[in-house]
Scaffold this motif. Sequence first.
Motif, short mmCIF file in Angstrom:
data_model
loop_
_atom_site.label_atom_id
_atom_site.label_comp_id
_atom_site.label_asym_id
_atom_site.label_seq_id
_atom_site.Cartn_x
_atom_site.Cartn_y
_atom_site.Cartn_z
N GLN A 1 -1.21 19.34 -64.80
CA GLN A 1 -0.77 18.34 -64.19
C GLN A 1 0.82 18.52 -63.87
N GLY A 2 1.34 18.45 -62.78
CA GLY A 2 2.83 18.41 -62.62
C GLY A 2 3.44 17.21 -62.11
N TYR A 3 4.77 17.04 -62.49
CA TYR A 3 5.55 15.75 -62.15
C TYR A 3 6.71 16.01 -61.52
N PHE A 4 7.45 15.17 -60.61
CA PHE A 4 8.76 15.14 -60.26
C PHE A 4 8.91 13.63 -59.70
N ALA A 5 10.13 13.37 -59.66
CA ALA A 5 10.42 12.00 -59.39
C ALA A 5 11.45 11.90 -57.96
N LEU A 6 11.16 10.99 -57.11
CA LEU A 6 12.14 10.71 -55.93
C LEU A 6 12.81 9.40 -56.29
N VAL A 7 14.32 9.62 -55.93
CA VAL A 7 15.17 8.52 -56.35
C VAL A 7 15.91 8.06 -54.88
N CYS A 8 15.61 6.98 -54.30
CA CYS A 8 15.95 6.55 -53.10
C CYS A 8 17.47 5.88 -53.31
N ARG A 9 18.52 6.34 -52.67
CA ARG A 9 19.86 6.00 -52.95
C ARG A 9 20.35 5.22 -51.48
N ASP A 10 21.46 4.77 -51.50
CA ASP A 10 22.14 4.07 -50.41
C ASP A 10 23.25 5.11 -49.85
N SER A 11 24.12 4.69 -48.92
CA SER A 11 25.16 5.50 -48.24
C SER A 11 26.10 5.83 -49.37
N ALA A 12 26.33 5.00 -50.42
CA ALA A 12 27.56 5.10 -51.47
C ALA A 12 26.96 6.29 -52.38
N GLY A 13 25.64 6.33 -52.35
CA GLY A 13 24.95 7.35 -53.67
C GLY A 13 24.57 6.78 -54.58
N GLU A 14 24.44 5.27 -54.56
CA GLU A 14 24.22 4.57 -55.69
C GLU A 14 22.53 4.28 -55.69
N GLN A 15 21.72 4.26 -56.60
CA GLN A 15 20.36 4.02 -56.60
C GLN A 15 20.02 2.61 -56.06
N VAL A 16 18.89 2.51 -54.98
CA VAL A 16 18.34 1.40 -54.51
C VAL A 16 17.72 0.79 -55.74
N ALA A 17 18.27 -0.64 -55.85
CA ALA A 17 17.50 -1.23 -56.90
C ALA A 17 16.24 -2.07 -56.59
N ARG A 18 15.41 -1.45 -55.71
CA ARG A 18 14.20 -2.15 -55.29
C ARG A 18 13.49 -1.11 -54.70
N GLY A 19 11.90 -1.43 -54.71
CA GLY A 19 10.85 -0.78 -54.31
C GLY A 19 10.36 -0.94 -52.96
N GLY A 20 9.01 -0.68 -52.72
CA GLY A 20 8.59 -1.02 -51.55
C GLY A 20 8.73 -0.16 -50.35
N GLU A 21 9.43 1.04 -50.49
CA GLU A 21 9.75 2.03 -49.64
C GLU A 21 8.10 2.73 -49.33
N HIS A 22 8.03 3.17 -48.00
CA HIS A 22 7.08 3.89 -47.67
C HIS A 22 7.09 5.45 -47.97
N VAL A 23 6.98 5.88 -49.06
CA VAL A 23 7.02 7.38 -49.37
C VAL A 23 5.64 7.87 -49.10
N LEU A 24 5.85 9.14 -48.58
CA LEU A 24 4.78 10.13 -48.07
C LEU A 24 5.15 11.62 -48.88
N VAL A 25 4.15 12.05 -49.52
CA VAL A 25 4.28 13.34 -50.36
C VAL A 25 3.15 14.26 -49.98
N SER A 26 3.35 15.17 -49.48
CA SER A 26 2.25 16.26 -49.03
C SER A 26 2.62 17.69 -49.56
N ILE A 27 1.49 18.42 -50.18
CA ILE A 27 1.64 19.63 -50.78
C ILE A 27 0.60 20.43 -50.24
N VAL A 28 1.02 21.60 -49.39
CA VAL A 28 0.24 22.38 -48.90
C VAL A 28 0.60 23.96 -49.17
N HIS A 29 -0.59 24.75 -49.34
CA HIS A 29 -0.54 26.00 -49.57
C HIS A 29 0.06 26.78 -48.67
#
Length: 611
Positions: free
Chosen positions: A446-474
């Motif tokens: 099993q492999g892992y990585f993390a997505l960090v959502c940031r605003d225009s100032a580069g600061e981490q958005v302190a909330r969740g709920g974003e629609h995130v889609l990840v697709s891995i294709v050969h």
Amino acid sequence: MQKEGSREVSFGPELGGFHGGRLFTGLFVAPIGSTRSPQKQTMSQSEQKENAEQPTLNSEHEQNGVLVNPKAVCNVCRRLYRDPKILPCLHTFCSDCIGQLEPFSVSSRSRRDAPGNGRGEALEEDRPTVTVLCPDCDTEVDIPPSGPGGLTTDHLALDDVFLETLVTDGPLGCDLCGEGDAKSRCDVCCVNLCEFCCQAHRRQKRTASHPIQCLEELKSRGRLCRPVLCSLHPGQELRLFCQPCDLPVCLECAAMLHRDHHCCPTRDVIDRHGDRIRELVTVEVSQEALQARVDATANEVRVFARAYASAVEAHCLSLLHRLEELRVQRRNQLHLQRAQLQQALLDVGGGVEFAERLLSCGSDAEILSAKGVTLRRLTSLAKNSYDPNPATVATDDSSGISFMAREPAGDVEGYPVVGVINSKTVDLSKCTVEGEGLQRGVEGQQGYFALVCRDSAGEQVARGGEHVLVSIVHKEKKNCTLETTVVDNSDGSYRVSYTPEESGTYSVWVCVKAQHVKGSPFLLNVKRKLRRHSGTFHCCSFCSSGGAKEARCGCAGTMPGGFKGCGHGHKGHPGKPHWSCCGSTAEQSECLPRSVLAAVSPRGHLRTVEL
């Protein structure tokens, strides 16, 4: 006992003198109302007549316009106490008033009279017991079979009545001579003395050491005690305490009726019995203090709750004001965006219209003549076209504005509050994807990585709920896709996990709100899972097995003497440390398959047998 004018004179054991042929060591003079009959402390006829003539006091305890001490007034007859008695509920009333109370119940039971008969005898008689209701607290209390006279006398009430009489009836007479006005009082003999008798009192040997205090000073202090006399021996004060009978007694009672009992002065036992009462009172006081503390704390809680509610209300108004500011700001931004879109549309439309008219209507010379300016304009429009997704404006329906109820918001009016308005918008160009599992993976792991959502100032958005889609294709096998799991950490970060089943190069698409983040798609290289070695990495089988002949090795080495494995310097030994399972000389390597072993080792040994 003899009468002198309006006062009754009793001779006691303090002052010297003769009476009836008997030597007395003391003299005590009590005012009217303080003497009792030889058998019971009942009121004298003069006392009854005097009390019968007493006016009834009003509710505020006034007599002739003068306030009367309420502790000296009976709550039933509203007069000064006459022979006050204490009920078992510790409320005091006149003996006559108690006797006139209507019986609540009458029961007949066997009772053993207390040894208060002065003889220490216990007599068992069947007498009816009368129960009445206390006029003050409505408690059911039992009246002794002997009637109200058998109840305990309230001497404190008598003192209050005596003091009230002194205050309201004018100056006192001397208790010794009965002629002069009393100026002083002997604390031991409890008599009021004029100046002449006071000097005589000080000259006598037995009374010279008695403390004498000014009568006016005692009146001002409101403290004027009378002696507690024996009901069997008039004139004798109760100075001793019989411990077996648990009763105060006089000297004659101790000499005659309690001669075999242990009697000691009252001052020697008052501490022990007083402490017992004080302990019980302390419990009651502690309960009252507890209730008072609870009430005070409840008031503090109410005050705190009102203040906190005021702070929360102020914070609520502040949040609503902030929300209105954001609405106006976003509305202005949308108006600006619409104006920019309209202007860009006009520019593009004008350029296209000019180019089409030039191409359709212009001659070759005209087209070539206007070619330069036309190309520069169209190139500029294509290069500086309007960005449909500016960082300052959300691309969705203003979902960037949210309320975070549990986020600390600092202090308002000195009280900490929570809840903030979050207006940060995710900037796809500032989002980052972190983790080793984004670039490298291992087949079956099993492999892992993390997505960090940031605003225009580069600061981490302190909330969740974003629609995130990840697709891995050969990349080579288009029908080979990996199943991904995205976990929202509710702090602007998302954890992505996957498990590759085949090795090769994969394309990783990471999208937020259906748009790629910066750097997407990413390349993921999945390596084949290495075959683990099952043997020992050794120099030779002879050394690793301790010289065992049955020890085998995967290399091509042989050793004479019946040994089935390899040895240093012998034929076929690789000349360096190697794995016993496959003969590989690289310690960090994959175990060689059987086909390779069969090709390099004629014996086909797979592993060392360790003894």
